[in-house]
Design a protein around this motif. Structure first.
Motif, short mmCIF file in Angstrom:
data_model
loop_
_atom_site.label_atom_id
_atom_site.label_comp_id
_atom_site.label_asym_id
_atom_site.label_seq_id
_atom_site.Cartn_x
_atom_site.Cartn_y
_atom_site.Cartn_z
N PRO A 20 0.79 -1.24 0.00
CA PRO A 20 0.00 0.00 0.00
C PRO A 20 0.82 1.27 0.00
CG PRO A 20 -0.91 -1.59 1.55
CD PRO A 20 0.39 -2.15 1.09
N GLU A 21 1.99 1.26 0.61
CA GLU A 21 2.76 2.49 0.77
C GLU A 21 3.61 2.83 -0.44
OE1 GLU A 21 5.08 -0.85 2.86
OE2 GLU A 21 2.98 -0.22 2.58
N TRP A 22 3.72 1.93 -1.42
CA TRP A 22 4.53 2.21 -2.60
C TRP A 22 3.71 2.92 -3.66
CZ3 TRP A 22 7.80 -2.76 -3.98
CH2 TRP A 22 8.64 -3.08 -2.90
N GLU A 23 4.36 3.79 -4.42
CA GLU A 23 3.67 4.50 -5.50
C GLU A 23 3.83 3.78 -6.84
OE1 GLU A 23 1.59 6.98 -5.10
OE2 GLU A 23 1.98 6.74 -2.95
N ALA A 24 4.76 2.87 -6.96
CA ALA A 24 4.98 2.11 -8.19
C ALA A 24 5.38 0.69 -7.83
CB ALA A 24 6.04 2.78 -9.06
N GLY A 25 5.14 -0.23 -8.75
CA GLY A 25 5.46 -1.62 -8.50
C GLY A 25 6.95 -1.89 -8.54
N CYS A 26 7.34 -2.99 -7.94
CA CYS A 26 8.74 -3.43 -7.93
C CYS A 26 9.27 -3.52 -9.36
CB CYS A 26 8.81 -4.79 -7.24
SG CYS A 26 10.31 -5.74 -7.57
N PRO A 27 10.45 -2.95 -9.65
CA PRO A 27 11.01 -3.05 -11.01
C PRO A 27 11.23 -4.49 -11.45
CG PRO A 27 12.11 -1.30 -9.78
CD PRO A 27 11.24 -2.05 -8.79
N GLY A 28 11.72 -5.34 -10.54
CA GLY A 28 11.95 -6.73 -10.90
C GLY A 28 10.67 -7.46 -11.23
N CYS A 29 9.63 -7.26 -10.43
CA CYS A 29 8.33 -7.86 -10.72
C CYS A 29 7.79 -7.32 -12.04
CB CYS A 29 7.33 -7.56 -9.60
SG CYS A 29 7.66 -8.42 -8.04
N SER A 30 7.99 -6.03 -12.28
CA SER A 30 7.53 -5.43 -13.53
C SER A 30 8.25 -6.06 -14.72
CB SER A 30 7.78 -3.92 -13.51
OG SER A 30 7.08 -3.31 -12.43
N PHE A 31 9.54 -6.32 -14.57
CA PHE A 31 10.33 -6.97 -15.61
C PHE A 31 9.74 -8.34 -15.92
CE2 PHE A 31 14.67 -9.11 -16.45
CZ PHE A 31 14.65 -8.80 -17.80
N LEU A 32 9.41 -9.11 -14.88
CA LEU A 32 8.87 -10.45 -15.08
C LEU A 32 7.51 -10.40 -15.76
CD1 LEU A 32 9.02 -13.49 -12.74
CD2 LEU A 32 6.85 -12.86 -13.78
N VAL A 33 6.59 -9.58 -15.25
CA VAL A 33 5.23 -9.62 -15.79
C VAL A 33 5.14 -8.99 -17.17
CG1 VAL A 33 4.23 -9.68 -13.47
CG2 VAL A 33 4.42 -7.49 -14.68
N ASP A 34 6.17 -8.26 -17.61
CA ASP A 34 6.21 -7.81 -19.00
C ASP A 34 6.08 -8.99 -19.96
OD1 ASP A 34 6.37 -5.03 -18.88
OD2 ASP A 34 8.56 -5.00 -18.85
N HIS A 35 6.39 -10.18 -19.50
CA HIS A 35 6.39 -11.36 -20.35
C HIS A 35 5.09 -12.16 -20.29
CE1 HIS A 35 10.61 -10.36 -19.52
NE2 HIS A 35 10.89 -10.91 -20.68
N LEU A 36 4.08 -11.69 -19.56
CA LEU A 36 2.91 -12.52 -19.30
C LEU A 36 1.77 -12.36 -20.31
CD1 LEU A 36 2.61 -12.38 -15.41
CD2 LEU A 36 3.90 -13.98 -16.85
N ASP A 37 1.55 -11.15 -20.81
CA ASP A 37 0.34 -10.91 -21.59
C ASP A 37 0.20 -11.87 -22.78
OD1 ASP A 37 -0.71 -8.97 -19.98
OD2 ASP A 37 -0.14 -7.27 -21.25
N GLY A 38 1.28 -12.14 -23.45
CA GLY A 38 1.21 -13.01 -24.62
C GLY A 38 0.83 -14.44 -24.30
N THR A 39 0.99 -14.84 -23.03
CA THR A 39 0.67 -16.23 -22.65
C THR A 39 -0.82 -16.42 -22.36
OG1 THR A 39 0.93 -15.91 -20.24
CG2 THR A 39 2.93 -16.35 -21.51
N LEU A 40 -1.55 -15.33 -22.14
CA LEU A 40 -2.92 -15.44 -21.62
C LEU A 40 -3.85 -16.28 -22.49
CD1 LEU A 40 -3.47 -11.84 -20.20
CD2 LEU A 40 -2.79 -13.91 -18.97
N PRO A 41 -3.96 -16.04 -23.80
CA PRO A 41 -4.89 -16.87 -24.57
C PRO A 41 -4.52 -18.34 -24.57
CG PRO A 41 -3.56 -15.48 -26.02
CD PRO A 41 -3.32 -15.00 -24.64
N HIS A 42 -3.23 -18.63 -24.53
CA HIS A 42 -2.79 -20.03 -24.53
C HIS A 42 -3.12 -20.69 -23.19
CE1 HIS A 42 -0.72 -19.02 -28.23
NE2 HIS A 42 -0.11 -18.02 -27.60
N LEU A 43 -2.85 -19.99 -22.10
CA LEU A 43 -3.16 -20.54 -20.78
C LEU A 43 -4.67 -20.70 -20.60
CD1 LEU A 43 -0.66 -18.47 -18.59
CD2 LEU A 43 -0.48 -20.89 -19.18
N ASN A 44 -5.42 -19.68 -20.97
CA ASN A 44 -6.87 -19.73 -20.78
C ASN A 44 -7.50 -20.89 -21.56
OD1 ASN A 44 -6.64 -17.49 -19.16
ND2 ASN A 44 -7.41 -16.06 -20.67
N HIS A 45 -6.98 -21.18 -22.74
CA HIS A 45 -7.51 -22.28 -23.53
C HIS A 45 -6.92 -23.62 -23.12
CE1 HIS A 45 -8.98 -18.97 -26.05
NE2 HIS A 45 -9.90 -19.83 -26.43
N HIS A 46 -6.09 -23.59 -22.10
CA HIS A 46 -5.55 -24.84 -21.53
C HIS A 46 -6.00 -24.98 -20.08
CE1 HIS A 46 -3.12 -28.30 -22.40
NE2 HIS A 46 -2.35 -28.14 -21.35
#
Length: 246
Positions: free
Chosen positions: A79-105
């Motif tokens: 709650p006290e942070w104004e922006a997300g962790c840079p490392g977490c942000s780096f990781l989740v940059d790679h997630l959006d493209g997986t969504l349709p494949h995961l959802n259909h599995h």
């Protein structure tokens, strides 16, 4: 890094084949670990966890969104942070493209943070991400799954990555997996912390095959930035934060 040896094509091929032996060993080891992961026992979830989502308050079993499997990325945004962790942000940059494949599995992938939903939605909009992201603000989910800590929980024996949490622990990254059976019962099946999520970072997998590798001193913070913070970064096209119910 010292300049590598310059060799003939024949010498390169000999060295490359030798490396291939070890790469195949790594592949077989990864397959073995995957099988052992699937063989882990499950733990029944009897506690009620609730989350703020763009479509209202939901319980853990409702986050499955009609599927039987749920993978949660524990995103460091308290709650006290104004922006997300840079490392977490780096990781989740790679997630959006997986969504349709995961959802259909039959897999739903979401992120969970302790920050209030309005702060989560604002940062998500800034970064231009599409994956579902909910808030556990005010709840115990992050504490119970070993990614958030207080001095009291540390004194009581909290662990991170299955070892005693350090006294200065606050927020940490991780991933947890859940299964929901036909009766609606939810089970915790797997959690991973520390470098456990590294294989999700496709950028690292490519860098490992680039001529200079990761080219860092052991800390991604030496070079990595949020994707909109590089000097030549193009601004993310304007997008609206998801509507948050009152």
């Amino acid at each position: 890094m010292a300049n590598p040896k310059v060799a003939s094509r024949e010498e390169w091929l000999e060295a490359r084949k030798a490396l291939l032996v070890h790469e195949k060993e790594e592949t077989r080891l990864r397959d073995r670990n995957a099988a052992e992961r699937l063989a882990l026992p499950w733990v029944k979830i009897d506690k009620t966890y609730t989350f703020d989502t763009p479509t209202g308050r939901k319980t853990l079993d409702q986050l499955f969104d009609g599927r039987s499997q749920l993978v949660v990325y524990h995103f460091m945004l308290p709650p006290e942070w104004e922006a997300g962790c840079p490392g977490c942000s780096f990781l989740v940059d790679h997630l959006d493209g997986t969504l349709p494949h995961l959802n259909h599995h039959d897999v739903t992938l979401i992120a969970v943070s302790r920050a209030p939903l309005d702060k989560v939605a604002a940062y998500k909009a800034r970064m231009g991400w599409k994956f579902p992201w909910v808030s556990s603000f005010g709840g115990e989910f992050n504490y119970d799954f070993g990614v958030s800590f207080t001095p009291e929980t540390i004194a009581a024996g909290a662990t991170y990555n299955f070892e005693p949490a350090s006294p200065d622990s606050g927020e940490a990254p991780g991933m947890s997996s859940f299964f929901k059976d036909e009766t609606g019962q939810v089970f915790h099946t797997y959690s991973s912390y520390g470098r456990g999520g590294e294989e999700l970072i496709g950028t690292y997998m490519i860098l490992d095959r680039a001529p200079l590798g990761r080219n860092e001193s052991g800390n991604m913070g030496d070079w990595m930035r949020r994707h909109d913070e590089y000097e030549d970064a193009e601004p993310v096209k304007a997008c609206h934060a998801e509507a948050i119910p009152a």
